[in-house]
Design an enzyme around this catalytic site. Sequence first.
Site, mmCIF file in Angstrom:
data_model
loop_
_atom_site.group_PDB
_atom_site.id
_atom_site.type_symbol
_atom_site.label_atom_id
_atom_site.label_comp_id
_atom_site.label_asym_id
_atom_site.label_seq_id
_atom_site.Cartn_x
_atom_site.Cartn_y
_atom_site.Cartn_z
ATOM 1 N N ARG A 171 0.816 -1.228 0.000
ATOM 2 C CA ARG A 171 0.000 0.000 0.000
ATOM 3 C C ARG A 171 0.851 1.281 0.000
ATOM 4 O O ARG A 171 0.458 2.294 0.580
ATOM 5 C CB ARG A 171 -0.935 0.051 1.210
ATOM 6 C CG ARG A 171 -1.986 -1.014 1.252
ATOM 7 C CD ARG A 171 -2.976 -0.905 0.110
ATOM 8 N NE ARG A 171 -4.097 -1.810 0.327
ATOM 9 C CZ ARG A 171 -4.072 -3.108 0.039
ATOM 10 N NH1 ARG A 171 -2.998 -3.644 -0.542
ATOM 11 N NH2 ARG A 171 -5.113 -3.872 0.296
ATOM 12 N N SER A 243 -10.539 -0.793 3.604
ATOM 13 C CA SER A 243 -9.812 -1.047 4.854
ATOM 14 C C SER A 243 -9.354 0.279 5.436
ATOM 15 O O SER A 243 -8.700 1.061 4.754
ATOM 16 C CB SER A 243 -8.572 -1.901 4.592
ATOM 17 O OG SER A 243 -8.944 -3.165 4.108
ATOM 18 N N GLU A 339 -4.874 3.386 6.684
ATOM 19 C CA GLU A 339 -4.529 3.234 5.264
ATOM 20 C C GLU A 339 -4.883 4.501 4.474
ATOM 21 O O GLU A 339 -4.093 4.941 3.653
ATOM 22 C CB GLU A 339 -5.259 2.004 4.697
ATOM 23 C CG GLU A 339 -4.755 1.599 3.326
ATOM 24 C CD GLU A 339 -5.564 0.490 2.691
ATOM 25 O OE1 GLU A 339 -5.336 -0.677 3.037
ATOM 26 O OE2 GLU A 339 -6.403 0.780 1.830
HETATM 27 N N1 EPU Z 1 -10.676 -11.227 9.960
HETATM 28 C C1 EPU Z 1 -11.330 -11.341 11.154
HETATM 29 N N2 EPU Z 1 -12.289 -10.418 11.473
HETATM 30 C C2 EPU Z 1 -12.616 -9.397 10.631
HETATM 31 C C3 EPU Z 1 -11.939 -9.276 9.405
HETATM 32 C C4 EPU Z 1 -10.961 -10.209 9.094
HETATM 33 O O1 EPU Z 1 -11.082 -12.242 11.925
HETATM 34 O O2 EPU Z 1 -13.497 -8.619 10.984
HETATM 35 C C5 EPU Z 1 -9.697 -12.248 9.570
HETATM 36 C C6 EPU Z 1 -10.319 -13.110 8.462
HETATM 37 O O3 EPU Z 1 -11.048 -14.168 8.985
HETATM 38 C C7 EPU Z 1 -9.113 -13.581 7.722
HETATM 39 C C8 EPU Z 1 -8.118 -12.471 7.899
HETATM 40 O O4 EPU Z 1 -8.559 -11.681 8.983
HETATM 41 O O5 EPU Z 1 -8.599 -14.761 8.283
HETATM 42 C C9 EPU Z 1 -7.974 -11.638 6.651
HETATM 43 O O6 EPU Z 1 -9.230 -11.079 6.293
HETATM 44 P P1 EPU Z 1 -9.610 -10.709 4.779
HETATM 45 O O7 EPU Z 1 -9.338 -11.859 3.877
HETATM 46 O O8 EPU Z 1 -10.965 -10.120 4.780
HETATM 47 O O9 EPU Z 1 -8.547 -9.639 4.357
HETATM 48 P P2 EPU Z 1 -7.970 -8.394 5.153
HETATM 49 O O10 EPU Z 1 -6.567 -8.674 5.509
HETATM 50 O O11 EPU Z 1 -8.895 -8.006 6.228
HETATM 51 C C10 EPU Z 1 -6.984 -7.329 2.982
HETATM 52 C C11 EPU Z 1 -6.944 -5.989 2.332
HETATM 53 C C12 EPU Z 1 -8.231 -5.713 1.565
HETATM 54 C C13 EPU Z 1 -8.411 -6.804 0.529
HETATM 55 C C14 EPU Z 1 -8.428 -8.160 1.226
HETATM 56 C C15 EPU Z 1 -8.473 -9.298 0.236
HETATM 57 C C16 EPU Z 1 -5.524 -4.608 3.746
HETATM 58 C C17 EPU Z 1 -5.465 -3.511 4.745
HETATM 59 N N3 EPU Z 1 -6.741 -4.972 3.354
HETATM 60 O O12 EPU Z 1 -8.007 -7.295 3.975
HETATM 61 O O13 EPU Z 1 -8.061 -4.485 0.888
HETATM 62 O O14 EPU Z 1 -9.607 -6.637 -0.193
HETATM 63 O O15 EPU Z 1 -7.213 -8.320 1.999
HETATM 64 O O16 EPU Z 1 -7.234 -9.414 -0.406
HETATM 65 O O17 EPU Z 1 -4.481 -5.096 3.311
HETATM 66 C C18 EPU Z 1 -8.364 -2.146 1.106
HETATM 67 O O18 EPU Z 1 -7.138 -2.057 1.117
HETATM 68 O O19 EPU Z 1 -9.100 -1.131 1.179
HETATM 69 C C19 EPU Z 1 -8.973 -3.463 1.038
HETATM 70 C C20 EPU Z 1 -10.280 -3.649 1.113
#
Ligand code: EPU
Length: 343
Positions: A171, A243, A339
């Site tokens: 990012r 995010s 972010e």
């Molecule tokens: N999780 C939780 N609780 C929550 C959210 C997530 O326990 O409320 C756990 C999920 O179960 C999972 C892990 O955290 O095991 C990762 O969650 P998720 O796959 O939803 O991805 P993320 O790390 O929360 C990142 C990016 C998103 C992107 C997704 C998919 C960042 C800050 N965010 O989210 O990007 O869509 O991966 O690749 O890196 C953005 O940057 O605006 C964005 C939406």
Amino acid sequence: MTDTELEALGVVRDAELAPLTTFAVPARAAYLARVESVEALRRVLSSPLAQLPRLVLGGGSNLLLTCDFDGLVIRMEIKGIELAADDEQGRTLVIGAGCGWSETVDELLSRGWGGLENLALVPGTVGGAAVQNIGAYGLEAAERIVSVDCINARTLEERTFDVSECDYGYRTSIFKNPEYADWIVTRVALRLPRAFEPRTGYKELAALFAGAAPESPLQVAEAVKALRRRKLPDPKVLPNAGSFFKNPVVSRVKQRHLLEDMPQLVSYPLAGGRAKLAAGWLIEAVGMKGARMGRAGVYERQALVLVNLGGATGAEIKALADEVARKVWLRFGVKLEPEPVIV
Ligand code: EPU
């Protein structure tokens, strides 16, 4: 400057920015310039307005305005998709920074050109994608970027940054470095492989395909869209900026300590003795998922996303973000970094 002079530049005075951002919080700009070409941008940057503090807006999807902006807001609206190279290995496209990212991915897919399907439905513009290196479902924009065209707001020099000069990371890019703040992205060159290289390693995506290889980029895009719609609120319905926090990177030692206490913690090893933690998990663990403060909320289906529940101010959202970060810090000793750009 007189009103006639401003009009000739396509600039309006005292403009409301809420409709130009996905958080939809009220904030006014002293001047707003919508620019549809490099020439129009040059004219604005050659005017006395160039002396003012400056904020460049793409889709406004990675921005939280907490107050009025007493300066010049430039809304990047340079459009166009140009096919610059087409060979056996792939295609190179030069795309206007003001093109919508999601619309561009769909347009390329409709021409049968894959390569960006994992980044389907990401809000914002192509320019914004190159500045903050958007990433989702196993792909980062930097993997497809070849070069980035810019203009320097102070000197008006035009320069093409090769991807190797862009210093891409999670990012982030050189364009977020304050020393490069004068460089405004005008066009982005992307290289798309001709061969379909499905990327379905991301846990949730792999689960959707359940071992069956996808047949086309379109099919991957549809799967990604379905996942995003399930977890991420549509800003048109519930204003948000995706995010709100980055997934924090800590040392492996710190990761090990945390895992000893909480074996369920979601984390991923990184190179160089580091590890990335799922911030959404940490926020949920401190009980903030679904929390509300005033008219700002933590989204109930994805704790990383803060939402404007209706009529929130930027300051209210910032206050909620600070509270979330404070709780995570107190409980886990992990710093959450926002972010979006906070103004
Ligand atoms: N999780 C939780 N609780 C929550 C959210 C997530 O326990 O409320 C756990 C999920 O179960 C999972 C892990 O955290 O095991 C990762 O969650 P998720 O796959 O939803 O991805 P993320 O790390 O929360 C990142 C990016 C998103 C992107 C997704 C998919 C960042 C800050 N965010 O989210 O990007 O869509 O991966 O690749 O890196 C953005 O940057 O605006 C964005 C939406």
